[in-house]
Design a protein around this motif. Structure first.
Motif, PDB file in Angstrom:
ATOM      1  N   SER A 201      48.298  46.887  39.950  1.00 45.73           N
ATOM      2  CA  SER A 201      48.751  45.826  40.802  1.00 45.73           C
ATOM      3  C   SER A 201      48.396  46.109  41.977  1.00 45.73           C
ATOM      4  O   SER A 201      47.807  44.973  42.760  1.00 45.73           O
ATOM      5  N   GLN A 204      44.500  46.059  42.910  1.00 46.10           N
ATOM      6  CA  GLN A 204      44.103  44.682  42.901  1.00 46.10           C
ATOM      7  C   GLN A 204      44.028  43.828  44.276  1.00 46.10           C
ATOM      8  O   GLN A 204      43.417  43.157  44.468  1.00 46.10           O
ATOM      9  N   ALA A 205      45.258  44.080  44.635  1.00 48.17           N
ATOM     10  CA  ALA A 205      45.721  43.467  45.964  1.00 48.17           C
ATOM     11  C   ALA A 205      44.954  43.965  47.085  1.00 48.17           C
ATOM     12  O   ALA A 205      44.266  43.031  47.982  1.00 48.17           O
ATOM     13  N   GLU A 248      55.421  48.095  48.626  1.00 44.82           N
ATOM     14  CA  GLU A 248      54.735  48.722  47.287  1.00 44.82           C
ATOM     15  C   GLU A 248      55.712  50.148  47.032  1.00 44.82           C
ATOM     16  O   GLU A 248      55.473  50.948  47.894  1.00 44.82           O
ATOM     17  N   VAL A 368      47.205  42.041  37.312  1.00 46.52           N
ATOM     18  CA  VAL A 368      48.170  42.365  38.015  1.00 46.52           C
ATOM     19  C   VAL A 368      49.377  42.441  36.953  1.00 46.52           C
ATOM     20  O   VAL A 368      50.204  43.195  36.525  1.00 46.52           O
ATOM     21  N   TYR A 387      50.993  40.102  47.854  1.00 50.56           N
ATOM     22  CA  TYR A 387      49.716  39.709  47.087  1.00 50.56           C
ATOM     23  C   TYR A 387      49.131  38.100  47.014  1.00 50.56           C
ATOM     24  O   TYR A 387      48.080  37.782  47.091  1.00 50.56           O
TER      25      TYR A 387
END
Length: 405
Positions: A201, A204-205, A248, A368, A387
């Motif tokens: 996740s 990908q952000a 995060e 995600v 995100y």
């Protein structure tokens, strides 16, 4: 029985085709012979229905039957097909356009689903192998990917003829492709390294910031300036990643640096490709470019693997003796890596670059959600908001780029 017809300057009949209709002379039956039709210089597709003292013509895209040759008319028409349906077919069989459009739509949906599945699948399987399974050899894994891309690209182009084979025309072009291959290797290896330390996740952000790095490299290397609105849309792209990083729970500095470097390398590769292969004689479609880049990448990765991941082949074989599934994982993962490139090319071909951008943004969000469901990695509201802000910025950036053109 086959028959010959020809257009005569009698009362006109309407001929419908893609984009409009033309009035043509009525066709009279001449003799028993192969069916030919003189209507325009362009091959069109018509269904033929027998009428008293002649034939009527109307469009029937997708039908199959007699060949239409030498046509002439007073107007221009779009070329649609070389075929003409059998005049004995039932009326319900003559117009197959809705069926063709339906099957074409289903084909495109299938391509997009395959692209999503392969893209997200290779990402999740990389994460599983490098992090959960404990196969801590990202360079060797990348070399497996490039080896599969080399072999399968040759099969797809040379044997299956998916696209025509394009050749390297000069030594200079070869060195340009080699430079692109080196940058490509760096992006893939760094991306795989980051997956050892970061959840998918968050990976990908960070990857969603590719447009930011593309704009920076385009300005630095080509002095190309975008409209001010385009640069404004990059603010939420970067801000979202900063917010996501702060929120995060599984943040890892080393993984973060490698993921940012991988994203920057992907952007650099796209800018370099536009610069190095800009002339008409040097342009290669993505499938042929991969055909030449992949084996060069293997040449770069082999010594790096031997030096930095010593005895990885022996370790892999030892793992296989305990659990042979590792071999199937590697083979399937490598094949998926090529399938990502193949489906990406086919989706672009059957949709558009803009559609691909929109689908790509949505794919990141899907990846995600799927990764969180599979790996159960902790997420925070702050991270998800960051995100979402990044993805919103990317969408605005795409829209601004489209308007500036």
């Amino acid at each position: 029985m086959a028959r010959q017809i020809a257009v005569v300057t009698a009362p006109a009949s309407l001929v419908f085709f893609k984009g409009g209709a033309k009035r043509l002379g009525r066709a009279q039956l001449l003799s028993d012979a192969p069916l030919t039709l003189k209507v325009s210089g362009t091959k069109l597709l018509f269904s033929v229905s027998c009428r008293s003292k002649g034939f009527g013509f109307e469009s029937s895209e997708g039908s199959r039957g007699f060949e239409v040759v030498a046509m002439e008319s007073d107007g221009q028409a779009d070329p649609l097909s070389d075929t003409l349906p059998d005049h004995n077919s039932k009326p319900s069989d003559q117009d197959t356009t809705p069926k063709m459009k339906s099957s074409s739509r289903l084909f495109t949906i299938g391509l997009v689903a395959s692209w999503y599945s392969s893209n997200i699948g290779v990402l999740l399987l990389n994460k599983y192998l490098l992090s959960n399974y404990g196969f801590k050899y990202p360079i060797f894994l990348t070399m497996c990917h490039m080896t599969a891309c080399s072999l399968l690209s040759y099969v797809a182009i040379a044997w299956m003829k998916i696209v025509p084979m394009q050749t390297i025309r000069s030594r200079v072009q070869f060195f340009k492709i080699s430079a692109l291959s080196l940058v490509f290797c760096v992006s893939v290896v760094f991306g795989n390294v980051s997956l050892r330390f970061l959840p998918v996740s968050f990976n990908q952000a960070i990857g969603a910031t590719t447009p930011f790095f593309t704009a920076v490299f385009a300005y630095l290397m080509t002095l190309k300036r975008e409209a001010w609105l385009t640069y404004v849309t990059l603010v939420p792209v970067v801000t979202g990643v900063i917010i996501a990083s702060g929120g995060e729970p599984s943040f890892h500095l080393f993984g973060f640096i490698f993921c940012v470097a991988a994203t920057a390398a992907r952007a650099l590769k796209s800018v370099l490709q536009g610069i190095l292969l800009s002339s008409e004689g040097e342009k290669l479609n993505s499938m042929n470019l991969l055909l030449y880049m992949a084996p060069i990448a293997v040449v770069f990765l082999l010594p790096a693997t031997l030096i930095m991941e010593e005895n990885v082949v022996g370790i892999t074989l030892a793992l296989a003796r305990d659990d042979f599934k590792i071999i199937w994982y590697l083979l399937f993962n490598s094949a998926l890596a090529y399938f990502v490139n193949l489906t990406n090319f086919l989706v672009t071909k059957h949709t558009s670059a803009l559609t691909l951008q929109v689908l790509g943004n949505a794919k990141g969000a899907v990846a995600v959600v799927v990764s969180i469901l599979i790996f159960r990695n902790p997420v925070s509201v702050t991270g998800m908001l960051g995100y979402a802000l990044t993805v919103s910025g990317v969408i605005l950036y795409s829209e601004a780029k489209k308007r500036s053109k």
